[in-house]
Motif scaffolding. Structure first.
Motif, PDB file in Angstrom:
ATOM      1  N   VAL A  67      -6.363  -1.294 -13.093  1.00 22.27           N
ATOM      2  CA  VAL A  67      -5.197  -1.507 -12.228  1.00 22.27           C
ATOM      3  C   VAL A  67      -5.026  -0.313 -11.293  1.00 22.27           C
ATOM      4  O   VAL A  67      -4.765  -0.470 -10.101  1.00 22.27           O
ATOM      5  CB  VAL A  67      -3.926  -1.741 -13.072  1.00 22.27           C
ATOM      6  CG1 VAL A  67      -2.673  -1.685 -12.212  1.00 22.27           C
ATOM      7  CG2 VAL A  67      -4.013  -3.069 -13.811  1.00 22.27           C
ATOM      8  N   LYS A  68      -5.206   0.885 -11.835  1.00 21.78           N
ATOM      9  CA  LYS A  68      -5.089   2.095 -11.019  1.00 21.78           C
ATOM     10  C   LYS A  68      -6.133   2.083  -9.892  1.00 21.78           C
ATOM     11  O   LYS A  68      -5.811   2.377  -8.740  1.00 21.78           O
ATOM     12  CB  LYS A  68      -5.277   3.338 -11.889  1.00 21.78           C
ATOM     13  CG  LYS A  68      -5.160   4.630 -11.119  1.00 21.78           C
ATOM     14  CD  LYS A  68      -5.308   5.830 -12.038  1.00 21.78           C
ATOM     15  CE  LYS A  68      -5.228   7.125 -11.251  1.00 21.78           C
ATOM     16  NZ  LYS A  68      -5.309   8.306 -12.128  1.00 21.78           N
ATOM     17  N   ALA A  69      -7.370   1.716 -10.213  1.00 25.05           N
ATOM     18  CA  ALA A  69      -8.439   1.676  -9.203  1.00 25.05           C
ATOM     19  C   ALA A  69      -8.142   0.616  -8.141  1.00 25.05           C
ATOM     20  O   ALA A  69      -8.357   0.855  -6.945  1.00 25.05           O
ATOM     21  CB  ALA A  69      -9.788   1.405  -9.862  1.00 25.05           C
ATOM     22  N   TRP A  75      -4.338   0.883  -1.313  1.00 33.24           N
ATOM     23  CA  TRP A  75      -3.693   1.888  -0.469  1.00 33.24           C
ATOM     24  C   TRP A  75      -4.680   2.498   0.523  1.00 33.24           C
ATOM     25  O   TRP A  75      -4.309   2.830   1.653  1.00 33.24           O
ATOM     26  CB  TRP A  75      -3.026   2.973  -1.314  1.00 33.24           C
ATOM     27  CG  TRP A  75      -1.692   2.522  -1.799  1.00 33.24           C
ATOM     28  CD1 TRP A  75      -1.320   2.271  -3.079  1.00 33.24           C
ATOM     29  CD2 TRP A  75      -0.543   2.238  -0.996  1.00 33.24           C
ATOM     30  NE1 TRP A  75      -0.017   1.843  -3.119  1.00 33.24           N
ATOM     31  CE2 TRP A  75       0.482   1.817  -1.859  1.00 33.24           C
ATOM     32  CE3 TRP A  75      -0.282   2.296   0.370  1.00 33.24           C
ATOM     33  CZ2 TRP A  75       1.754   1.460  -1.401  1.00 33.24           C
ATOM     34  CZ3 TRP A  75       0.984   1.936   0.813  1.00 33.24           C
ATOM     35  CH2 TRP A  75       1.974   1.526  -0.059  1.00 33.24           C
ATOM     36  N   GLU A  76      -5.928   2.635   0.131  1.00 36.11           N
ATOM     37  CA  GLU A  76      -6.942   3.157   1.051  1.00 36.11           C
ATOM     38  C   GLU A  76      -7.104   2.209   2.241  1.00 36.11           C
ATOM     39  O   GLU A  76      -7.224   2.646   3.388  1.00 36.11           O
ATOM     40  CB  GLU A  76      -8.273   3.346   0.319  1.00 36.11           C
ATOM     41  CG  GLU A  76      -9.282   4.156   1.097  1.00 36.11           C
ATOM     42  CD  GLU A  76      -8.787   5.549   1.462  1.00 36.11           C
ATOM     43  OE1 GLU A  76      -9.043   5.981   2.604  1.00 36.11           O
ATOM     44  OE2 GLU A  76      -8.134   6.207   0.636  1.00 36.11           O
ATOM     45  N   LYS A  77      -7.061   0.916   1.980  1.00 39.48           N
ATOM     46  CA  LYS A  77      -7.158  -0.074   3.059  1.00 39.48           C
ATOM     47  C   LYS A  77      -5.932  -0.005   3.969  1.00 39.48           C
ATOM     48  O   LYS A  77      -6.053  -0.118   5.190  1.00 39.48           O
ATOM     49  CB  LYS A  77      -7.319  -1.472   2.485  1.00 39.48           C
ATOM     50  CG  LYS A  77      -8.681  -1.681   1.858  1.00 39.48           C
ATOM     51  CD  LYS A  77      -8.803  -3.021   1.186  1.00 39.48           C
ATOM     52  CE  LYS A  77     -10.160  -3.115   0.492  1.00 39.48           C
ATOM     53  NZ  LYS A  77     -10.263  -4.300  -0.333  1.00 39.48           N
ATOM     54  N   VAL A  78      -4.754   0.199   3.380  1.00 38.92           N
ATOM     55  CA  VAL A  78      -3.529   0.340   4.186  1.00 38.92           C
ATOM     56  C   VAL A  78      -3.641   1.560   5.095  1.00 38.92           C
ATOM     57  O   VAL A  78      -3.346   1.491   6.291  1.00 38.92           O
ATOM     58  CB  VAL A  78      -2.281   0.452   3.272  1.00 38.92           C
ATOM     59  CG1 VAL A  78      -1.058   0.880   4.071  1.00 38.92           C
ATOM     60  CG2 VAL A  78      -2.028  -0.866   2.555  1.00 38.92           C
ATOM     61  N   ARG A  82      -3.677   1.675   9.188  1.00 36.07           N
ATOM     62  CA  ARG A  82      -2.747   2.481   9.983  1.00 36.07           C
ATOM     63  C   ARG A  82      -3.504   3.419  10.921  1.00 36.07           C
ATOM     64  O   ARG A  82      -3.133   3.586  12.072  1.00 36.07           O
ATOM     65  CB  ARG A  82      -1.845   3.308   9.071  1.00 36.07           C
ATOM     66  CG  ARG A  82      -0.782   2.517   8.391  1.00 36.07           C
ATOM     67  CD  ARG A  82       0.046   3.413   7.508  1.00 36.07           C
ATOM     68  NE  ARG A  82       1.099   2.675   6.836  1.00 36.07           N
ATOM     69  CZ  ARG A  82       1.769   3.138   5.812  1.00 36.07           C
ATOM     70  NH1 ARG A  82       1.517   4.344   5.328  1.00 36.07           N
ATOM     71  NH2 ARG A  82       2.705   2.413   5.249  1.00 36.07           N
ATOM     72  N   ALA A  83      -4.569   4.049  10.406  1.00 37.41           N
ATOM     73  CA  ALA A  83      -5.347   4.999  11.209  1.00 37.41           C
ATOM     74  C   ALA A  83      -6.020   4.317  12.396  1.00 37.41           C
ATOM     75  O   ALA A  83      -6.241   4.925  13.426  1.00 37.41           O
ATOM     76  CB  ALA A  83      -6.389   5.694  10.341  1.00 37.41           C
ATOM     77  N   ALA A  84      -6.316   3.025  12.229  1.00 34.17           N
ATOM     78  CA  ALA A  84      -6.961   2.273  13.297  1.00 34.17           C
ATOM     79  C   ALA A  84      -5.963   1.900  14.394  1.00 34.17           C
ATOM     80  O   ALA A  84      -6.340   1.320  15.398  1.00 34.17           O
ATOM     81  CB  ALA A  84      -7.612   1.008  12.731  1.00 34.17           C
ATOM     82  N   GLY A  85      -4.678   2.244  14.197  1.00 35.59           N
ATOM     83  CA  GLY A  85      -3.685   2.028  15.232  1.00 35.59           C
ATOM     84  C   GLY A  85      -3.005   0.685  15.192  1.00 35.59           C
ATOM     85  O   GLY A  85      -2.363   0.283  16.145  1.00 35.59           O
ATOM     86  N   HIS A  86      -3.142  -0.019  14.080  1.00 34.22           N
ATOM     87  CA  HIS A  86      -2.471  -1.299  13.982  1.00 34.22           C
ATOM     88  C   HIS A  86      -0.976  -1.073  13.825  1.00 34.22           C
ATOM     89  O   HIS A  86      -0.539  -0.170  13.134  1.00 34.22           O
ATOM     90  CB  HIS A  86      -3.028  -2.111  12.799  1.00 34.22           C
ATOM     91  CG  HIS A  86      -4.478  -2.422  12.976  1.00 34.22           C
ATOM     92  ND1 HIS A  86      -4.910  -3.432  13.809  1.00 34.22           N
ATOM     93  CD2 HIS A  86      -5.592  -1.852  12.468  1.00 34.22           C
ATOM     94  CE1 HIS A  86      -6.229  -3.470  13.783  1.00 34.22           C
ATOM     95  NE2 HIS A  86      -6.661  -2.523  12.983  1.00 34.22           N
TER      96      HIS A  86
END
Length: 92
Positions: A67-69, A75-78, A82-86
């Motif tokens: 579950v932790k993984a 969260w890494e995908k989120v 965000r970093a991609a500017g969406h």
């Protein structure tokens, strides 16, 4: 009771310094107050872990390494999104 103030130096680039100054000015606060706000808002790894355990317990999920993984991957995908500017669904 307020905490004692200490003097410290932080080495950073001019661009980061200038951005922090703009952010502080926009909020009508000192750079010291801005840095305090940012530090208080950001969770430590231990705080994030505790919140994840608490959230899993609240919804009846056993907090296992799997579950932790899965949560870390989500969260890494989120963060990548965000970093991609969406804009997160906000109107442009």
């Amino acid at each position: 009771m307020s905490e004692a103030k200490v003097t410290t130096s932080i080495k950073t680039t001019e661009a980061v310094r200038d951005r922090l100054k703009v952010l502080a000015d926009e909020r009508h606060m000192t750079l010291t107050a801005l840095l305090a706000e940012l530090a208080e808002r950001e969770l430590t790894e231990a705080e994030r872990e505790q919140r994840a355990q608490d959230a899993a317990r609240e919804v009846g999920i056993e907090y296992t390494p799997m579950v932790k993984a899965a949560g870390a991957s989500a969260w890494e995908k989120v963060r990548a999104h965000r970093a991609a500017g969406h804009s997160g669904g906000r109107a442009a």
